[in-house]
Design an enzyme around this catalytic site. Structure first.
Site, PDB file in Angstrom:
ATOM      1  N   TRP A   1       0.819  -1.205   0.000  1.00  0.00           N
ATOM      2  CA  TRP A   1       0.000   0.000   0.000  1.00  0.00           C
ATOM      3  C   TRP A   1       0.854   1.258   0.000  1.00  0.00           C
ATOM      4  O   TRP A   1       1.817   1.369   0.753  1.00  0.00           O
ATOM      5  CB  TRP A   1      -0.930  -0.011   1.210  1.00  0.00           C
ATOM      6  CG  TRP A   1      -1.879   1.125   1.260  1.00  0.00           C
ATOM      7  CD1 TRP A   1      -2.762   1.503   0.280  1.00  0.00           C
ATOM      8  CD2 TRP A   1      -2.074   2.025   2.335  1.00  0.00           C
ATOM      9  NE1 TRP A   1      -3.485   2.574   0.695  1.00  0.00           N
ATOM     10  CE2 TRP A   1      -3.082   2.931   1.959  1.00  0.00           C
ATOM     11  CE3 TRP A   1      -1.489   2.164   3.589  1.00  0.00           C
ATOM     12  CZ2 TRP A   1      -3.520   3.948   2.777  1.00  0.00           C
ATOM     13  CZ3 TRP A   1      -1.929   3.181   4.402  1.00  0.00           C
ATOM     14  CH2 TRP A   1      -2.941   4.056   4.007  1.00  0.00           C
TER      15      TRP A   1
ATOM     16  N   ASP B   1       0.748  -8.863   1.035  1.00  0.00           N
ATOM     17  CA  ASP B   1      -0.553  -8.202   1.055  1.00  0.00           C
ATOM     18  C   ASP B   1      -0.622  -7.124  -0.018  1.00  0.00           C
ATOM     19  O   ASP B   1       0.326  -6.354  -0.191  1.00  0.00           O
ATOM     20  CB  ASP B   1      -0.792  -7.570   2.424  1.00  0.00           C
ATOM     21  CG  ASP B   1      -2.102  -6.810   2.465  1.00  0.00           C
ATOM     22  OD1 ASP B   1      -3.158  -7.476   2.410  1.00  0.00           O
ATOM     23  OD2 ASP B   1      -2.072  -5.575   2.510  1.00  0.00           O
TER      24      ASP B   1
ATOM     25  N   TYR C   1      -4.761  -0.352  -5.012  1.00  0.00           N
ATOM     26  CA  TYR C   1      -3.463   0.268  -4.765  1.00  0.00           C
ATOM     27  C   TYR C   1      -2.884   0.675  -6.118  1.00  0.00           C
ATOM     28  O   TYR C   1      -2.435  -0.155  -6.895  1.00  0.00           O
ATOM     29  CB  TYR C   1      -2.501  -0.678  -4.047  1.00  0.00           C
ATOM     30  CG  TYR C   1      -2.926  -1.107  -2.658  1.00  0.00           C
ATOM     31  CD1 TYR C   1      -3.995  -0.519  -2.002  1.00  0.00           C
ATOM     32  CD2 TYR C   1      -2.251  -2.112  -2.007  1.00  0.00           C
ATOM     33  CE1 TYR C   1      -4.364  -0.920  -0.728  1.00  0.00           C
ATOM     34  CE2 TYR C   1      -2.606  -2.518  -0.726  1.00  0.00           C
ATOM     35  CZ  TYR C   1      -3.677  -1.915  -0.107  1.00  0.00           C
ATOM     36  OH  TYR C   1      -4.038  -2.321   1.163  1.00  0.00           O
TER      37      TYR C   1
END
Length: 106
Positions: A21, A49, A54
């Protein structure tokens, strides 16, 4: 690296996950992100992850590009697919395709 069982799935994931992220596909050069992913894997991280939103899928593409270098059964990818990626009827929710899956399967 220490590992834990992921719920009742039988999967063992590293206690530390590497997320993407706000970094992959935007603020960090792709080559730097790719080096981080490889180093994390070499250090025992097998849990990554990401999410389709994103950077509109760019983070998933960077992650997928590197992870396809490894056996698929050696990594666990947590991704989210709900948030809108466009204005079309299939551009949000669980019907959208993940970039990481597309790149990984190429």
């Amino acid at each position: 690296m220490e590992y834990r069982q992921l719920g009742n799935s039988g999967l063992k994931v590293s206690e530390i996950a590497l997320g993407s992220w706000l970094t992959y596909g935007k603020t960090v050069e792709d080559t730097t992100a790719e080096d981080c992913i490889r180093l994390a894997y070499e250090k025992g991280i097998n849990f990554f992850d990401t999410a389709n939103v994103y950077e509109q899928g760019q983070a998933e593409k960077v992650l997928g590009k590197v992870l396809k270098e490894y056996d698929r059964d050696k990594v666990v990818v947590a991704t989210k697919v709900y948030f809108p990626m466009g204005d079309g009827p299939n551009d949000r929710g669980l019907s959208t395709l993940n970039s990481v899956i597309e790149v990984y399967n190429d």
